[in-house]
Design a protein around this motif. Structure first.
Motif, PDB file in Angstrom:
ATOM      1  N   ILE A 182       0.850  -1.189   0.000  1.00  0.00           N
ATOM      2  CA  ILE A 182       0.000   0.000   0.000  1.00  0.00           C
ATOM      3  C   ILE A 182       0.886   1.239   0.000  1.00  0.00           C
ATOM      4  N   HIS A 183       0.800   2.008  -1.074  1.00  0.00           N
ATOM      5  CA  HIS A 183       1.663   3.177  -1.251  1.00  0.00           C
ATOM      6  C   HIS A 183       0.932   4.479  -0.931  1.00  0.00           C
ATOM      7  N   LYS A 184       1.714   5.399  -0.353  1.00  0.00           N
ATOM      8  CA  LYS A 184       1.267   6.791  -0.275  1.00  0.00           C
ATOM      9  C   LYS A 184       2.146   7.654  -1.168  1.00  0.00           C
ATOM     10  N   GLU A 185       3.352   7.125  -1.493  1.00  0.00           N
ATOM     11  CA  GLU A 185       4.270   7.784  -2.423  1.00  0.00           C
ATOM     12  C   GLU A 185       4.774   6.750  -3.422  1.00  0.00           C
ATOM     13  N   LEU A 186       5.302   7.229  -4.552  1.00  0.00           N
ATOM     14  CA  LEU A 186       5.710   6.338  -5.628  1.00  0.00           C
ATOM     15  C   LEU A 186       7.215   6.183  -5.766  1.00  0.00           C
ATOM     16  N   LEU A 187       7.970   7.098  -5.181  1.00  0.00           N
ATOM     17  CA  LEU A 187       9.420   7.007  -5.282  1.00  0.00           C
ATOM     18  C   LEU A 187      10.078   7.770  -4.150  1.00  0.00           C
ATOM     19  N   LEU A 188      11.381   7.829  -4.158  1.00  0.00           N
ATOM     20  CA  LEU A 188      12.134   8.440  -3.073  1.00  0.00           C
ATOM     21  C   LEU A 188      11.743   9.897  -2.857  1.00  0.00           C
ATOM     22  N   GLU A 189      11.941  10.349  -1.617  1.00  0.00           N
ATOM     23  CA  GLU A 189      11.520  11.699  -1.235  1.00  0.00           C
ATOM     24  C   GLU A 189      12.142  12.777  -2.119  1.00  0.00           C
ATOM     25  N   LYS A 190      13.385  12.552  -2.551  1.00  0.00           N
ATOM     26  CA  LYS A 190      14.096  13.524  -3.378  1.00  0.00           C
ATOM     27  C   LYS A 190      13.319  13.889  -4.639  1.00  0.00           C
ATOM     28  N   TYR A 191      12.598  12.899  -5.201  1.00  0.00           N
ATOM     29  CA  TYR A 191      11.896  13.109  -6.476  1.00  0.00           C
ATOM     30  C   TYR A 191      10.368  13.160  -6.330  1.00  0.00           C
ATOM     31  N   SER A 192       9.869  13.040  -5.111  1.00  0.00           N
ATOM     32  CA  SER A 192       8.431  12.846  -4.916  1.00  0.00           C
ATOM     33  C   SER A 192       7.580  14.036  -5.349  1.00  0.00           C
ATOM     34  N   ARG A 193       8.157  15.219  -5.389  1.00  0.00           N
ATOM     35  CA  ARG A 193       7.371  16.380  -5.812  1.00  0.00           C
ATOM     36  C   ARG A 193       7.039  16.335  -7.298  1.00  0.00           C
ATOM     37  N   GLU A 194       7.864  15.614  -8.062  1.00  0.00           N
ATOM     38  CA  GLU A 194       7.638  15.548  -9.513  1.00  0.00           C
ATOM     39  C   GLU A 194       6.698  14.417  -9.921  1.00  0.00           C
ATOM     40  N   PHE A 195       6.640  13.357  -9.114  1.00  0.00           N
ATOM     41  CA  PHE A 195       5.832  12.190  -9.506  1.00  0.00           C
ATOM     42  C   PHE A 195       5.199  11.616  -8.256  1.00  0.00           C
ATOM     43  N   ASN A 196       3.906  11.890  -8.093  1.00  0.00           N
ATOM     44  CA  ASN A 196       3.204  11.471  -6.881  1.00  0.00           C
ATOM     45  C   ASN A 196       1.731  11.211  -7.198  1.00  0.00           C
ATOM     46  N   TYR A 197       0.958  10.943  -6.161  1.00  0.00           N
ATOM     47  CA  TYR A 197      -0.458  10.605  -6.351  1.00  0.00           C
ATOM     48  C   TYR A 197      -1.203  11.729  -7.073  1.00  0.00           C
ATOM     49  N   ASN A 198      -0.999  12.950  -6.666  1.00  0.00           N
ATOM     50  CA  ASN A 198      -1.712  14.072  -7.288  1.00  0.00           C
ATOM     51  C   ASN A 198      -1.352  14.228  -8.760  1.00  0.00           C
ATOM     52  N   PHE A 199      -0.113  13.865  -9.100  1.00  0.00           N
ATOM     53  CA  PHE A 199       0.327  13.950 -10.488  1.00  0.00           C
ATOM     54  C   PHE A 199      -0.359  12.894 -11.352  1.00  0.00           C
ATOM     55  N   ILE A 200      -0.455  11.665 -10.854  1.00  0.00           N
ATOM     56  CA  ILE A 200      -0.985  10.572 -11.683  1.00  0.00           C
ATOM     57  C   ILE A 200      -2.508  10.490 -11.691  1.00  0.00           C
ATOM     58  N   LYS A 201      -3.170  11.081 -10.679  1.00  0.00           N
ATOM     59  CA  LYS A 201      -4.624  10.910 -10.572  1.00  0.00           C
ATOM     60  C   LYS A 201      -5.385  11.686 -11.653  1.00  0.00           C
ATOM     61  N   LYS A 202      -4.707  12.653 -12.283  1.00  0.00           N
ATOM     62  CA  LYS A 202      -5.387  13.541 -13.228  1.00  0.00           C
ATOM     63  C   LYS A 202      -5.821  12.848 -14.519  1.00  0.00           C
ATOM     64  N   ASP A 203      -5.094  11.791 -14.914  1.00  0.00           N
ATOM     65  CA  ASP A 203      -5.418  11.161 -16.203  1.00  0.00           C
ATOM     66  C   ASP A 203      -5.337   9.631 -16.124  1.00  0.00           C
ATOM     67  N   THR A 204      -6.006   9.082 -15.112  1.00  0.00           N
ATOM     68  CA  THR A 204      -5.993   7.631 -14.937  1.00  0.00           C
ATOM     69  C   THR A 204      -6.891   6.939 -15.969  1.00  0.00           C
ATOM     70  N   LEU A 205      -6.647   5.643 -16.129  1.00  0.00           N
ATOM     71  CA  LEU A 205      -7.502   4.807 -16.974  1.00  0.00           C
ATOM     72  C   LEU A 205      -8.466   4.045 -16.078  1.00  0.00           C
ATOM     73  N   VAL A 206      -9.693   3.880 -16.536  1.00  0.00           N
ATOM     74  CA  VAL A 206     -10.668   3.063 -15.812  1.00  0.00           C
ATOM     75  C   VAL A 206     -11.148   1.972 -16.757  1.00  0.00           C
ATOM     76  N   ILE A 207     -10.828   0.719 -16.422  1.00  0.00           N
ATOM     77  CA  ILE A 207     -11.183  -0.427 -17.252  1.00  0.00           C
ATOM     78  C   ILE A 207     -11.915  -1.433 -16.376  1.00  0.00           C
ATOM     79  N   ASN A 208     -13.169  -1.706 -16.735  1.00  0.00           N
ATOM     80  CA  ASN A 208     -13.998  -2.634 -15.952  1.00  0.00           C
ATOM     81  C   ASN A 208     -14.057  -2.228 -14.478  1.00  0.00           C
ATOM     82  N   ASN A 209     -14.213  -0.930 -14.258  1.00  0.00           N
ATOM     83  CA  ASN A 209     -14.356  -0.359 -12.915  1.00  0.00           C
ATOM     84  C   ASN A 209     -13.085  -0.446 -12.082  1.00  0.00           C
ATOM     85  N   VAL A 210     -11.961  -0.744 -12.734  1.00  0.00           N
ATOM     86  CA  VAL A 210     -10.668  -0.793 -12.055  1.00  0.00           C
ATOM     87  C   VAL A 210      -9.805   0.349 -12.582  1.00  0.00           C
ATOM     88  N   LYS A 211      -9.153   1.075 -11.671  1.00  0.00           N
ATOM     89  CA  LYS A 211      -8.378   2.248 -12.064  1.00  0.00           C
ATOM     90  C   LYS A 211      -6.882   1.932 -12.084  1.00  0.00           C
TER      91      LYS A 211
END
Length: 361
Positions: A182-211
């Motif tokens: 279970i993740h709250k972040e996707l990578l090391l703290e040094k880079y987390s501002r560039e790639f995180n939950y808020n970054f990826i949630k904007k254009d997710t795919l939804v297939i068969n009700n799974v994101k």
């Protein structure tokens, strides 16, 4: 075939379903009958692409060039992996249903996300470890509580957990095949501002009700997992499993555009694209030909050409990175109460001390 030639041959084999030029080159090599299959098995197993190799050779109708006992073994392993992945998909969907019922929407990552999204022509191709899921910081603790209350428990049962920046300790349910991360972040703290939950949630795919993540973000994370989280950037190495995922995702989206908006992450991700393109000999993978990337690519090519020297250097690098991480923990403990508590518990754990100095219980 030396290590470099073997690696490049495997890279071409992994792309023959989509790269006609590589299909011709691979068949030419196969017809010679000089392939060292023991080395092929050793490298593809180490890189977790053994089933992917089999699936691609089978689709190209090239299996008759291989030793029969090897084909049977490849089929056996691939069948096992297919059945495992079916169970992983089923478990992931069950978790998705459970969390949605509690008004939490998980985003599935990495191998499991790719399986759910349908990236592979045959689900046997991808070897998957854990089921990785990311949540918003608001839902993170709630998701943990829900899984714990539904018979999931920690894989490693300790009275104290390392205060990870990225994820909660792995969970598993009895009679289920995969652990959950279970993740709250996707990578090391040094880079987390560039790639995180808020970054990826904007254009997710939804297939068969799974994101899952968008193709671009799936591609970026496939590189991040190898280059950043597993220190591939420092080792001048490559992960064929991640390169294969990047290749398949590059067919669906422009690989350079997937990393173009990053700042700190751009160079290491662009470096991985350059190395992957070289090894897989793929027209689909694109990267920016920068001075830094040319330098990294040359180092990578030198390392796979001189594999014994490179392995020794990687061991030294691994020791340096390990020492650096231990020193970082000590430094953090001065300012972080949670880290300080963990360090105290670890250093006063008699069983852990006995294990480290080689004394049996």
């Amino acid at each position: 075939m030396n290590y470099k030639e073997t690696l490049f041959f495997i890279g071409k084999c992994l792309t023959i379903t989509h790269e006609k030029g590589n299909r011709i080159l691979v068949e030419k090599e196969l017809k010679k009958g000089t392939i060292n299959w023991d080395n092929i098995v050793k490298i593809t197993t180490a890189h977790y692409v053994f089933p992917a190799l089999y699936c691609n050779l089978k689709r190209a109708d090239f299996l008759h060039y291989l030793p029969q006992d090897l084909v049977e073994y490849m089929k056996y392993i691939s069948d096992l992996n297919r059945e495992r992945n079916k169970k992983i998909i089923t478990e992931a969907k069950e978790i998705n249903t459970l969390l949605l019922a509690n008004n939490i929407t998980p985003i599935f990552l990495k191998g499991t996300g790719n399986l759910l999204e349908g990236l592979y022509e045959d689900i046997a191709e991808r070897m998957v470890g854990d089921i990785d899921i990311v949540f918003s910081k608001n839902d993170y603790n709630k998701a943990i509580e829900i899984l714990l209350s539904n018979n999931y428990s920690k894989v490693h049962k300790t009275t104290y957990d390392f205060p990870s920046f990225k994820h909660y300790p792995r969970l598993q349910k009895e009679n289920k095949i995969a652990a959950i991360e279970i993740h709250k972040e996707l990578l090391l703290e040094k880079y987390s501002r560039e790639f995180n939950y808020n970054f990826i949630k904007k254009d997710t795919l939804v297939i068969n009700n799974v994101k899952t993540m968008s193709y671009q973000n799936q591609l970026a994370l496939s590189i991040i997992a190898s280059q950043i989280n597993d220190n591939g950037q420092f080792y001048n190495s490559i992960s064929l499993r991640n390169s294969y995922d990047v290749f398949l995702l590059s067919i669906k989206t422009d690989s350079l555009k997937a990393i173009d908006n990053f700042n700190l992450l751009f160079d290491p991700l662009n470096n991985f694209l350059a190395c992957s393109k070289k090894v897989l000999n793929s027209k689909f993978i694109t990267f920016e030909n920068t001075q830094n990337t040319t330098k990294h690519l040359n180092k990578f090519l030198f390392s796979i050409k001189n594999i014994k020297k490179s392995n020794k250097k990687r061991k030294r690098t691994a020791r340096k990175l390990y020492l650096k991480s231990r020193l970082s923990i000590i430094q953090q403990s001065f300012f972080n109460k949670e880290m300080r508590s963990w360090l105290f518990n670890r250093l006063t754990d008699i069983n852990w001390i006995k294990e480290k100095i080689g004394i049996s219980k």
